[in-house]
Motif scaffolding. Structure first.
Motif, mmCIF file in Angstrom:
data_model
loop_
_atom_site.group_PDB
_atom_site.id
_atom_site.type_symbol
_atom_site.label_atom_id
_atom_site.label_comp_id
_atom_site.label_asym_id
_atom_site.label_seq_id
_atom_site.Cartn_x
_atom_site.Cartn_y
_atom_site.Cartn_z
ATOM 1 N N GLY A 41 5.152 -14.346 3.750
ATOM 2 C CA GLY A 41 4.499 -14.758 2.509
ATOM 3 C C GLY A 41 3.007 -14.481 2.546
ATOM 4 O O GLY A 41 2.436 -13.930 1.596
ATOM 5 N N ALA A 42 2.379 -14.823 3.676
ATOM 6 C CA ALA A 42 0.926 -14.643 3.791
ATOM 7 C C ALA A 42 0.557 -13.172 3.678
ATOM 8 O O ALA A 42 -0.493 -12.824 3.148
ATOM 9 N N MET A 43 1.442 -12.309 4.176
ATOM 10 C CA MET A 43 1.115 -10.884 4.174
ATOM 11 C C MET A 43 1.056 -10.295 2.782
ATOM 12 O O MET A 43 0.523 -9.211 2.590
ATOM 13 N N LEU A 44 1.652 -11.002 1.827
ATOM 14 C CA LEU A 44 1.597 -10.462 0.475
ATOM 15 C C LEU A 44 0.313 -10.874 -0.249
ATOM 16 O O LEU A 44 0.019 -10.380 -1.326
ATOM 17 N N LEU A 45 -0.454 -11.763 0.395
ATOM 18 C CA LEU A 45 -1.683 -12.248 -0.248
ATOM 19 C C LEU A 45 -2.613 -11.123 -0.718
ATOM 20 O O LEU A 45 -3.054 -11.129 -1.859
ATOM 21 N N ALA B 209 -5.929 6.380 1.871
ATOM 22 C CA ALA B 209 -5.411 5.066 1.505
ATOM 23 C C ALA B 209 -3.879 5.076 1.416
ATOM 24 O O ALA B 209 -3.225 4.103 1.779
ATOM 25 N N THR B 210 -3.324 6.189 0.937
ATOM 26 C CA THR B 210 -1.866 6.266 0.824
ATOM 27 C C THR B 210 -1.227 6.220 2.205
ATOM 28 O O THR B 210 -0.353 5.386 2.477
ATOM 29 N N LEU B 211 -1.690 7.126 3.082
ATOM 30 C CA LEU B 211 -1.116 7.150 4.424
ATOM 31 C C LEU B 211 -1.366 5.825 5.137
ATOM 32 O O LEU B 211 -0.471 5.260 5.770
ATOM 33 N N GLY B 212 -2.587 5.330 5.003
ATOM 34 C CA GLY B 212 -2.931 4.076 5.654
ATOM 35 C C GLY B 212 -1.989 2.956 5.249
ATOM 36 O O GLY B 212 -1.437 2.255 6.099
ATOM 37 N N SER B 213 -1.780 2.801 3.946
ATOM 38 C CA SER B 213 -0.973 1.661 3.513
ATOM 39 C C SER B 213 0.492 1.842 3.873
ATOM 40 O O SER B 213 1.160 0.872 4.249
ATOM 41 N N VAL B 214 1.011 3.059 3.796
ATOM 42 C CA VAL B 214 2.423 3.245 4.125
ATOM 43 C C VAL B 214 2.657 3.081 5.631
ATOM 44 O O VAL B 214 3.624 2.430 6.048
ATOM 45 N N VAL B 215 1.740 3.634 6.437
ATOM 46 C CA VAL B 215 1.925 3.520 7.891
ATOM 47 C C VAL B 215 1.773 2.063 8.344
ATOM 48 O O VAL B 215 2.603 1.551 9.107
ATOM 49 N N LEU B 216 0.753 1.391 7.831
ATOM 50 C CA LEU B 216 0.594 -0.017 8.215
ATOM 51 C C LEU B 216 1.769 -0.853 7.701
ATOM 52 O O LEU B 216 2.245 -1.764 8.397
ATOM 53 N N GLY B 217 2.258 -0.503 6.515
ATOM 54 C CA GLY B 217 3.431 -1.194 5.984
ATOM 55 C C GLY B 217 4.638 -0.998 6.870
ATOM 56 O O GLY B 217 5.416 -1.927 7.120
ATOM 57 N N LEU B 218 4.798 0.223 7.384
ATOM 58 C CA LEU B 218 5.912 0.519 8.283
ATOM 59 C C LEU B 218 5.791 -0.285 9.576
ATOM 60 O O LEU B 218 6.760 -0.910 10.032
ATOM 61 N N ALA C 101 7.555 -4.838 12.919
ATOM 62 C CA ALA C 101 7.201 -6.016 13.705
ATOM 63 C C ALA C 101 7.880 -7.269 13.174
ATOM 64 O O ALA C 101 8.208 -8.180 13.933
ATOM 65 N N LEU C 102 8.086 -7.314 11.865
ATOM 66 C CA LEU C 102 8.679 -8.525 11.279
ATOM 67 C C LEU C 102 10.172 -8.395 11.040
ATOM 68 O O LEU C 102 10.770 -9.180 10.329
ATOM 69 N N PRO D 263 0.986 -4.394 1.907
ATOM 70 C CA PRO D 263 2.093 -5.321 1.650
ATOM 71 C C PRO D 263 3.155 -4.735 0.729
ATOM 72 O O PRO D 263 4.345 -5.000 0.893
ATOM 73 N N PHE D 264 2.714 -3.938 -0.224
ATOM 74 C CA PHE D 264 3.635 -3.301 -1.154
ATOM 75 C C PHE D 264 4.602 -2.392 -0.387
ATOM 76 O O PHE D 264 5.821 -2.472 -0.538
ATOM 77 N N ALA D 265 4.062 -1.543 0.478
ATOM 78 C CA ALA D 265 4.898 -0.662 1.296
ATOM 79 C C ALA D 265 5.772 -1.483 2.231
ATOM 80 O O ALA D 265 6.961 -1.206 2.400
ATOM 81 N N PHE D 266 5.179 -2.519 2.801
ATOM 82 C CA PHE D 266 5.905 -3.403 3.716
ATOM 83 C C PHE D 266 7.158 -3.977 3.064
ATOM 84 O O PHE D 266 8.245 -3.957 3.638
ATOM 85 N N LEU D 267 7.010 -4.464 1.835
ATOM 86 C CA LEU D 267 8.144 -5.061 1.119
ATOM 87 C C LEU D 267 9.301 -4.080 0.995
ATOM 88 O O LEU D 267 10.450 -4.407 1.294
#
Lengths: 293, 344
Positions: free
Chosen positions: B144-148, B117-126, B131-132, B222-226
Motif C-alpha cells: 500500500g505504501a509503495m503506491l503513495l 524515466a520510462t526505463l527507470g520506472s519499469v525496471v524499478l517496478g520489476l 522483491a514483494l 508503482p504503476f509498473a509495479f502493480l
C-alpha cells in the motif's frame, strides 16, 4: 547435478535472499520517507527548520499547528484560504466523476457486449484517444474557453477533465463488463427487461466494484491535476483548486516552507484517505486484464 | 466480448443444425426470430455507443483537429475572438518553431528524459515486484505504501522534493555533508552540469535533468509495479518448481522462465509510460520551471501559450511533438511489435 552448480544455486539463493531484504528496505524508505518528511516539516516553525535542517523528528517545544491555521484560515483573516480551495477541488473532482461515468458507461457497455456495425473501429478509436497527449488538447481548449467566456469557471474545468478521463474510464469499465456472464442478461431479457433496464438493474449493480474503482481513479486524476487548472484558473484566485493554490503559494516569497508543507499535507490527505479506503478495489480495477495479456 | 458473442452464435447454430426442419416450421421460426435479432442488437449497440461517442468527439477529437488547423493559422489570443475558424493560413508557426532557439535541444532533452524515466520506472517496478512476490510480515502494508508516490498529488510531492533537495535547508544536503563529507551543498534542481571526478577523470553530468528523471521514476514505478506483480502472480508455479528440480539457479529461472512471461506486459508498460512521459508537463514545470537543461518540449508549448499568447505557435509545437511521438511509436511497432506479439 554437479557439486559446482549446487554451490552456484546456493550462492545465488543466499545472495538474492539478502538482496531482497535490501530492496524491501530501500523501497520502504523511498516511498515512506518523503511523506514522513512532509508531515514532519508541516508541524514545525520555519525557524526550527533553518536551525537544524537534518533533524528527523520534532520536539514538543518545536511542535506547532500554526502552519495549518495559516493555510486554512480565510484570506480576509490573513490566512491562505485553503478551505475555499478544498471546496473548489471537491466540486470539480466530484463533478468530473459524475460526468465521466455518465459519459463512459453506455459506450463501454456497448463495445463490450453488443455486436453492432463499427464496433471494432469505435473501440479502437476509444483506445487511440487514450493515447492522445494532453498538450494537444491544451491549446484548443484554452482558446475555446477563452472564446466562450468559460475560462475561470469550475464547470469548464470539469469538462476539460472529462476529456482526460473518459477514454481510460471506458477502458477500465469495458474490461469489467466483459467478465459478467452473458446469460445473466439473457435471463433479464426473458423476464421482459429492455436493454436499458438490464443495464440499470442487472449490469450496473454487478459492476459496482468496477464503477467505484473507475470513479476513484477519475477523482484522483481530477484532484491531482495541475496543468489545466493553471491554464484556466490562474487569473481568478477565488476559483483556484488546491493544487493550483499551493503552486501559486510557493511563488509568494513571504510564505514559509513549513506553511507550504502544511498545504501539501492538506492537499494530499483526501486522496490518500480515499485510496486506502479502497486500495484493493482500485488496484484490481486498474490491472484487471493485465494477468490475461 | 468475443467469448460472449461466439457463445451466442454457437447456441444459434446448435439450434438450427441438427436436422433440417419441415418447411413451414422453418418459416415459422423465421417469423418469430430475427432477421430482427441482429438488427436489434445493432441498433441497441449504436444507441448505447452514441452518447459516449459524441462526448469523445466533442471534447477530444474536435479540439485536436482544431489544433491542427490552428497550427497552420496566424492566431494570437488577442484576435481570436473575432477570428473565423478558417482563414489566415500560414506556415510561419512551423518556421518559428523549428528555428526558435533551443528547439532541437529541447527535443533531445525530451527524449533523454522520456527514455530515462520510462526505463527507470519499469525496471524499478520489476525489481519491486520481484522483491514483494512472496509473502512476508508487513507486505500488505508496504504494498500500500509503495503506491503513495503514484496517487499523491504531483504539486505536493514536487514540493517535498524541492524542499528536501534545497541547498539551504534541505535534508539531503544536510545529511550529505555530515555523512558523506560533501564540501558544498549541491543545488540538485538548478545545476545544469555537475562536475564529477571519478578515478582522476573529470566529467560533467546533467544533474538537474537526472534529478527530474529520478523524480519521474520514483513517481511512476508503482504503476509498473502493480501491473508486473499482477502478471507475476499469474505465472503457474509448476514451471518454476520444475526448473528448480532440474537444478536451474535463481538467475536462470528468472531469465528463462519469468522474464519471457513478463515481457509482454513490460513492453506494454514501456509504450504507455513513453507516451505519457513524452508529453509530461507538470513534473518538470513544478520542479525546475524548465530551467537548468530540463526544458522539455511540453513546457515550451505552455510558454508559447501563456507568455507570448501565440496560439498558432503553441499548436504547431504541440503538433510537432505529437508527430515525433508517432514516428517513434511507428518505429517501435515496426521493429518490436511483431516480436512482442509472438512472445505473448
Amino acid at each position: 547435478m554437479s557439486p559446482l552448480s549446487m554451490t552456484r544455486t546456493q550462492f545465488e539463493e543466499r545472495l538474492f535472499g539478502v538482496l531482497r531484504w535490501v530492496v524491501i528496505a530501500f523501497l520502504a524508505v523511498i516511498t515512506i520517507a518523503p511523506f514522513y518528511y512532509m508531515v514532519l516539516l508541516s508541524v514545525k516553525s520555519i525557524d526550527s527548520l533553518l536551525l537544524d535542517p537534518g533533524s528527523l523528528w520534532v520536539s514538543a517545544k518545536e511542535f506547532t499547528l500554526s502552519t495549518y491555521e495559516n493555510v486554512l484560515k480565510p484570506q480576509s483573516e490573513g490566512g491562505q484560504g485553503f478551505l475555499q480551495l478544498l471546496l473548489n477541488s471537491a466540486l470539480v473532482s466530484l463533478g468530473t466523476v459524475a460526468l465521466t461515468l455518465i459519459a463512459a458507461v453506455p459506450g463501454a457497455y456497448a463495445i463490450s457486449r453488443l455486436k453492432f456495425f463499427g464496433n471494432r473501429q469505435i473501440s479502437a478509436m476509444f483506445l487511440a484517444v487514450y493515447m492522445f497527449p494532453a498538450t494537444l488538447l491544451a491549446v484548443p481548449l484554452f482558446v475555446m474557453f477563452a472564446k466562450l467566456g468559460l475560462s475561470s469557471s469550475l464547470a469548464g474545468l470539469a469538462i476539460v477533465y472529462v476529456a482526460q478521463t473518459v477514454p481510460v474510464s471506458i477502458y477500465m469499465l469495458k474490461n469489467y463488463f466483459v467478465t459478467i456472464p452473458y446469460s445473466i442478461e439473457e435471463a433479464a431479457a426473458l423476464d421482459g427487461c429492455s436493454r436499458l433496464q438490464a443495464l440499470r438493474k442487472v449490469i450496473l449493480p454487478l459492476a459496482l466494484p468496477s464503477l467505484m474503482a473507475t470513479g476513484l481513479y477519475v477523482f484522483m486524476i481530477a484532484w491531482n491535476e495541475f496543468l489545466f487548472a493553471l491554464l484556466f484558473l490562474a487569473a481568478d484566485p477565488e476559483k483556484w483548486t488546491v493544487s493550483l493554490g499551493l503552486a501559486q503559494l510557493s511563488n509568494g516569497i513571504e510564505v514559509s516552507k513549513t506553511v507550504l508543507m502544511a498545504g501539501s499535507v492538506v492537499l494530499t490527505i483526501p486522496v490518500i484517505l480515499l485510496f486506502f479506503a479502497a486500495e484493493r478495489l482500485l488496484t484490481e480495477g486498474l490491472t484487471s486484464g493485465a494477468d490475461k495479456s | 466480448m468475443s467469448t460472449a458473442q461466439s457463445g451466442a452464435t454457437k447456441r444459434r447454430t446448435a439450434a438450427t443444425t441438427p436436422e433440417p426442419p419441415p418447411a413451414d416450421e422453418q418459416r415459422q421460426r423465421k417469423k418469430s426470430r430475427p432477421p430482427s435479432a441482429t438488427g436489434r442488437e445493432n441498433r441497441a449497440g449504436l444507441a448505447f455507443v452514441t452518447p459516449t461517442f459524441v462526448v469523445v468527439l466533442v471534447v477530444v477529437i474536435l479540439p485536436i483537429l482544431w489544433t491542427v488547423l490552428l497550427a497552420f493559422q496566424n492566431a494570437k489570443l488577442v484576435d481570436i475572438q473575432d477570428m473565423g475558424l478558417l482563414g489566415n493560413w500560414t506556415l510561419d508557426n512551423f518556421t518559428q518553431v523549428f528555428s526558435s532557439a533551443g528547439f532541437w535541444s529541447s527535443l533531445s532533452t525530451t527524449l533523454v528524459y522520456t527514455v530515462g524515466a520510462t526505463l527507470g520506472s519499469v525496471v524499478l517496478g520489476l525489481i519491486a515486484a520481484l522483491a514483494l512476490r512472496t509473502p512476508f510480515r508487513g507486505r500488505g502494508l508496504l504494498r500500500g505504501a509503495m503506491l503513495l508516490p503514484y496517487v499523491a498529488p504531483v504539486v505536493a510531492v514536487a514540493f517535498v522534493w524541492e524542499v528536501a533537495l534545497s541547498p539551504q535547508y534541505g535534508i539531503v544536503n544536510e545529511w550529505g555533508r555530515s555523512l558523506f563529507g560533501w564540501d558544498d551543498p549541491i543545488a540538485f534542481l538548478s545545476t545544469r552540469e555537475y562536475e564529477v571526478g571519478l578515478l582522476g577523470a573529470h566529467f560533467d553530468i546533467p544533474l538537474a535533468l537526472l534529478t527530474v528523471i529520478a523524480f519521474e521514476t520514483w513517481r511512476y514505478f508503482p504503476f509498473a509495479f502493480l501491473f508486473i506483480l499482477a502478471r507475476l502472480q499469474a505465472v503457474p508455479g509448476g514451471l518454476e518448481e520444475a526448473a528448480k528440480v532440474d537444478g536451474a539457479t535463481p538467475l536462470q529461472r528468472f531469465r528463462h522462465i519469468l522474464l519471457p512471461q513478463l515481457m509482454p506486459v513490460m513492453a506494454l508498460l514501456c509504450v504507455l509510460r513513453f507516451i505519457m512521459t513524452f508529453n509530461k508537463f507538470d513534473d518538470v514545470y513544478l520542479l525546475t520551471n524548465g530551467g537548468a537543461g530540463t526544458e522539455v518540449a511540453a513546457v515550451r508549448v505552455y510558454d508559447f501559450l501563456t507568455s507570448r499568447y501565440d496560439v498558432g505557435a503553441a499548436a504547431a509545437q504541440a503538433l510537432v511533438l505529437a508527430a515525433v511521438l508517432m514516428v517513434l511509436l511507428g518505429l517501435y511497432f515496426k521493429f518490436f511489435g511483431k516480436k512482442v506479439q509472438e512472445e505473448s
